[in-house]
Scaffold this motif. Structure first.
Motif, short mmCIF file in Angstrom:
data_model
loop_
_atom_site.label_atom_id
_atom_site.label_comp_id
_atom_site.label_asym_id
_atom_site.label_seq_id
_atom_site.Cartn_x
_atom_site.Cartn_y
_atom_site.Cartn_z
N VAL A 189 0.84 -1.09 0.12
CA VAL A 189 -0.07 -0.08 0.00
C VAL A 189 0.97 1.24 0.03
O VAL A 189 1.74 1.45 0.92
N ASN A 190 0.88 2.00 -1.07
CA ASN A 190 1.48 3.32 -1.18
C ASN A 190 3.00 3.12 -1.17
O ASN A 190 3.90 3.53 -0.32
N GLY A 191 3.28 1.73 -1.64
CA GLY A 191 4.67 1.63 -1.77
C GLY A 191 5.55 0.82 -0.42
O GLY A 191 6.73 0.23 -0.24
N THR A 192 4.62 0.41 0.49
CA THR A 192 5.02 -0.07 1.91
C THR A 192 4.13 -1.61 1.88
O THR A 192 3.11 -1.62 1.84
N ASP A 193 5.28 -2.48 2.20
CA ASP A 193 4.31 -3.99 2.62
C ASP A 193 3.99 -3.97 3.70
O ASP A 193 4.81 -4.02 4.95
N ILE A 194 2.48 -3.99 3.83
CA ILE A 194 2.03 -3.64 5.51
C ILE A 194 1.37 -5.15 5.79
O ILE A 194 0.54 -5.42 6.66
N THR A 195 1.66 -6.30 5.03
CA THR A 195 1.04 -7.63 5.26
C THR A 195 1.16 -8.16 6.69
O THR A 195 -0.03 -8.56 7.15
N ASP A 196 2.22 -7.85 7.31
CA ASP A 196 2.29 -8.48 8.95
C ASP A 196 1.52 -7.61 9.45
O ASP A 196 1.09 -8.29 10.53
N GLU A 197 1.43 -6.35 9.33
CA GLU A 197 0.40 -5.69 10.22
C GLU A 197 -0.87 -6.08 10.27
O GLU A 197 -1.60 -5.80 11.26
N LEU A 198 -1.30 -6.47 9.33
CA LEU A 198 -2.68 -6.75 9.07
C LEU A 198 -3.46 -7.80 9.96
O LEU A 198 -4.63 -7.67 10.02
N THR A 199 -2.52 -8.61 10.59
CA THR A 199 -3.19 -9.64 11.39
C THR A 199 -3.17 -9.19 12.83
O THR A 199 -3.50 -10.11 13.74
N TYR A 200 -2.86 -7.99 12.99
CA TYR A 200 -2.86 -7.67 14.52
C TYR A 200 -4.34 -7.74 15.19
O TYR A 200 -5.18 -7.29 14.39
N PRO A 201 -4.46 -8.05 16.24
CA PRO A 201 -5.69 -8.38 16.86
C PRO A 201 -6.55 -6.77 16.88
O PRO A 201 -7.90 -6.95 16.84
N GLU A 202 -5.77 -5.79 16.89
CA GLU A 202 -6.63 -4.54 16.78
C GLU A 202 -7.30 -4.44 15.50
O GLU A 202 -8.38 -3.89 15.33
N ILE A 203 -6.72 -4.96 14.43
CA ILE A 203 -7.21 -4.79 13.25
C ILE A 203 -8.51 -5.88 13.00
O ILE A 203 -9.53 -5.60 12.57
N SER A 204 -8.09 -7.06 13.43
CA SER A 204 -9.14 -8.26 13.60
C SER A 204 -10.52 -7.97 14.11
O SER A 204 -11.58 -8.36 13.77
N ASN A 205 -10.26 -7.33 15.32
CA ASN A 205 -11.23 -6.80 15.98
C ASN A 205 -12.21 -5.71 15.60
O ASN A 205 -13.42 -5.55 16.00
N ASN A 206 -11.73 -4.77 14.61
CA ASN A 206 -12.29 -3.64 14.15
C ASN A 206 -12.76 -3.80 12.67
O ASN A 206 -13.84 -2.95 12.31
N VAL A 207 -12.22 -4.70 11.87
CA VAL A 207 -12.57 -4.83 10.55
C VAL A 207 -13.82 -4.95 10.09
O VAL A 207 -14.23 -4.56 9.16
N SER A 208 -14.46 -5.80 10.81
CA SER A 208 -15.96 -6.20 10.30
C SER A 208 -16.66 -4.91 10.46
O SER A 208 -17.73 -4.61 9.45
#
Ligand code: DC
Length: 215
Positions: A76-95
């Protein structure tokens, strides 16, 4: 292009992305992890302090995100953010972010454009029903919630993240509820999708089953 495409839907932890990655490699298809795209929007929105009900701010944010996949990595915008995407804070809010109509319209349109340019295997919640309605192959993967929570725990532990099984199970059940009950494009099996219960199958068995059906 759309006709050789493969759509894989199912709830969190049903094995979609693991299976899709392998089948993409074996068949030289582009793998599009649509869940990662909703997670990326959530990641940047939280970072910018934008809540899921601030729709116009969310749209501005998405308009400024350039996303593309390199193998199974989301850039995303030139940065690989794949690892950050599985953080619980993301999982708990993504829906909550994924339930916003305007967010879905933007991401679905992007996903459809990708499928017109490339032969894809796409996984998510609304691929067989909305994004790739005309896909030649559609699969709907399921597994018992406890089994899915076990898999999620294992994945997170492997990444060095501390987990509590009951919290993960609760998060998965909560996410299942929001994903299947939301007003816009809820998670449902397409009429013409083949359902595979992966609860007691190995990854290899699921891959073999799906691969055997492709021609
Ligand atoms: O596949 P995943 O668990 O990484 O997906 C994260 C969230 O994104 C999931 O809770 C629902 C949402 N999602 C969606 O609404 N539509 C998709 N096509 C893919 C994911």
């Amino acid at each position: 292009m759309i006709n050789r495409s493969i759509a894989i839907d199912g709830p969190a932890g049903s094995g979609k992305s693991t299976i899709a990655k392998i089948i993409a490699k074996e068949n030289n298809l582009m793998y599009i992890n649509t869940g990662a795209m909703y997670r990326a929007v959530t990641y940047y929105a939280i970072k910018a302090g934008i809540s899921y009900d601030e729709v116009s701010k969310l749209i501005d944010l998405i308009d400024n995100l350039e996303m593309h996949f390199e193998g199974d990595r989301l850039i995303v915008n030139g940065t690989d953010i794949t690892d950050e995407l599985t953080y619980p804070e993301i999982s708990n809010n993504v829906s909550n972010y994924a339930a916003v109509k305007e967010v879905r319209e933007k991401l679905v349109s992007f996903q459809q454009k990708m499928s017109q340019k490339y032969e894809v295997i796409m996984d998510g919640r609304d691929i067989g029903t909305v994004v790739l309605k005309d896909a030649k192959y559609k699969f709907f993967l399921t597994a018992k919630a406890e089994e899915r929570a076990k898999r999620r725990c294992k994945e997170l532990i492997e990444k060095g993240i501390e987990v509590d099984f009951n919290n993960i199970l609760e998060e998965i059940e909560k996410r299942d509820y929001i994903d299947t009950h939301r007003e816009i494009n809820p998670l449902t099996k397409a009429d013409d999708a083949m359902e595979i219960d992966t609860s007691s199958m190995t990854i290899d068995e699921v891959v073999k089953k799906i691969s055997g059906l492709l021609n």
